[in-house]
Design a protein around this motif. Structure first.
Motif, short mmCIF file in Angstrom:
data_model
loop_
_atom_site.label_atom_id
_atom_site.label_comp_id
_atom_site.label_asym_id
_atom_site.label_seq_id
_atom_site.Cartn_x
_atom_site.Cartn_y
_atom_site.Cartn_z
N PRO A 128 0.85 -1.20 0.00
CA PRO A 128 0.00 0.00 0.00
C PRO A 128 0.88 1.24 0.00
O PRO A 128 1.30 1.72 1.06
N ILE A 129 1.17 1.79 -1.15
CA ILE A 129 2.28 2.73 -1.28
C ILE A 129 2.05 4.08 -0.60
O ILE A 129 3.00 4.83 -0.39
N LEU A 130 0.81 4.43 -0.25
CA LEU A 130 0.58 5.73 0.38
C LEU A 130 0.41 5.64 1.90
O LEU A 130 0.25 6.66 2.56
N ASP A 131 0.43 4.42 2.46
CA ASP A 131 0.11 4.25 3.87
C ASP A 131 1.04 5.02 4.79
O ASP A 131 0.59 5.72 5.71
N ARG A 132 2.36 4.93 4.57
CA ARG A 132 3.30 5.58 5.49
C ARG A 132 3.18 7.10 5.40
O ARG A 132 3.28 7.80 6.41
N VAL A 133 2.97 7.60 4.19
CA VAL A 133 2.82 9.05 4.03
C VAL A 133 1.54 9.52 4.72
O VAL A 133 1.53 10.54 5.43
N THR A 134 0.44 8.78 4.50
CA THR A 134 -0.83 9.16 5.11
C THR A 134 -0.75 9.11 6.62
O THR A 134 -1.24 10.01 7.32
N ALA A 135 -0.12 8.06 7.16
CA ALA A 135 0.02 7.94 8.61
C ALA A 135 0.84 9.10 9.19
O ALA A 135 0.51 9.65 10.24
N ALA A 136 1.90 9.47 8.50
CA ALA A 136 2.73 10.58 8.97
C ALA A 136 1.95 11.88 8.96
O ALA A 136 2.07 12.71 9.88
N LEU A 137 1.13 12.09 7.92
CA LEU A 137 0.32 13.31 7.85
C LEU A 137 -0.76 13.32 8.93
O LEU A 137 -1.06 14.37 9.51
N GLU A 138 -1.36 12.15 9.19
CA GLU A 138 -2.36 12.08 10.26
C GLU A 138 -1.75 12.49 11.60
O GLU A 138 -2.36 13.24 12.38
N LYS A 139 -0.53 12.01 11.86
CA LYS A 139 0.14 12.34 13.11
C LYS A 139 0.49 13.83 13.18
O LYS A 139 0.29 14.49 14.20
N ALA A 140 0.99 14.35 12.06
CA ALA A 140 1.41 15.76 12.04
C ALA A 140 0.22 16.71 12.13
O ALA A 140 0.30 17.76 12.77
N LEU A 141 -0.88 16.34 11.47
CA LEU A 141 -2.05 17.22 11.41
C LEU A 141 -3.02 16.98 12.56
O LEU A 141 -3.93 17.79 12.79
N GLY A 142 -2.86 15.85 13.24
CA GLY A 142 -3.75 15.55 14.35
C GLY A 142 -5.16 15.24 13.92
O GLY A 142 -6.12 15.53 14.66
N GLN A 143 -5.33 14.68 12.76
CA GLN A 143 -6.66 14.31 12.29
C GLN A 143 -6.58 13.08 11.41
O GLN A 143 -5.54 12.76 10.85
N GLU A 144 -7.71 12.40 11.28
CA GLU A 144 -7.77 11.17 10.51
C GLU A 144 -8.03 11.47 9.04
O GLU A 144 -8.80 12.37 8.70
#
Length: 281
Positions: free
Chosen positions: A87-103
């Motif tokens: 799933p090539i976008l998972d790590r990027v999405t997870a990092a953005l969720e953590k940085a932005l504080g939203q799902e």
């Protein structure tokens, strides 16, 4: 030579997936890759029709699927076949969720939503096509960028690439015997960029062009001395007008476009604006 099958699955157009796969593959030499492209996969039924192709052509599976049920089905099918599913976008999405504080929103094709940026990009493409090869000089002031250079210096493909990034681009060929319209020297809004290249490389490109058109080679168009004069003429014009210059000799279209965007961003910062030279995709 290593040979693999690469399956690309997306629940949208697959444009993002293709670009990422292409960028990654560029890091490998002598790799024979057979690509299988599966866009708009949004149901288990659709996925079940594709899985037999995995079995017939086993290889690496890259995917961007946000629907949990479809995704789980894919991962289960790949596990049964012993195939890696990434799933090539998972790590990027997870990092953005953590940085932005939203799902993240699990909406297929969300990045291609028909928002204002989409319509601006369509408008930019239409403008760029209508102002190719020196056409429509009366509208050049509306452009974001104007590219100038001798024939076959990659003006048109670079313009189209930039247009797909949302920039309105005009371009003009510089010909020794035919001065450009006066409007070129009065432009205020567009960033004017001169494209240049090594004369030897330019001769080669032009010769290949003539071959593709089944035209003869006895022409000043590919005469070495004449081409050197053309390139020198263009360079003098760039220098006389203080235009930015990019040497495209060893650059891909993407690299040239990136350099233009950086120049545009630098210009915006120099003027005190907040424009960073990057438009949404």
């Amino acid at each position: 030579m290593t040979s693999i099958h690469l399956h690309l699955l997306s629940d949208s157009t697959g444009e993002t997936l293709e670009m990422l796969a292409k960028a990654a593959l560029a890091q490998f030499e002598n790799a024979d890759v057979v690509r299988h492209f599966w866009p708009m996969v949004r149901s288990r039924q659709h996925l079940d029709r594709i899985v037999p192709e995995f079995k017939a052509n086993p290889g690496l599976v890259l995917f961007t699927l946000v629907n949990p049920e479809t995704r789980a089905r894919l991962e289960e099918s790949c596990a049964q076949l012993g195939l890696p599913a990434v799933p090539i976008l998972d790590r990027v999405t997870a990092a953005l969720e953590k940085a932005l504080g939203q799902e993240a929103h699990g909406r297929p094709g969300r990045q291609h939503a028909m928002d204002q940026a989409y319509f601006e990009r369509v408008e930019a493409i239409q403008f760029t096509i209508a102002h190719d090869d020196g056409i429509g000089s009366e509208d050049w002031e509306e452009a974001d960028i104007l590219l100038a250079g001798v024939s076959r210096s990659s003006k048109t493909p670079t313009s189209i690439y930039l247009a797909n990034r949302g920039y309105k681009v005009a371009n003009i060929p510089l010909v020794v015997e035919s001065p450009p319209p006066p409007a070129l020297y009065r432009l205020k809004h567009p960033l004017v960029v001169g494209l240049t290249t090594a004369p030897e490389r330019l001769v080669q490109i032009r010769r290949n062009r003539l071959l593709s058109l089944n035209e003869g080679h006895q022409t000043a168009y590919i005469d070495n001395e004449r081409v050197k004069d053309e390139v020198a003429f263009a360079r003098r014009m760039f220098a006389d007008n203080g235009w930015a210059v990019i040497d495209v000799t060893r650059r891909s279209i993407e690299e040239t476009a990136a350099a233009v965007i950086r120049l545009l961003g630098d210009r915006g910062r120099h003027k005190g604006g907040d424009f960073e030279g990057v438009k949404p995709i």
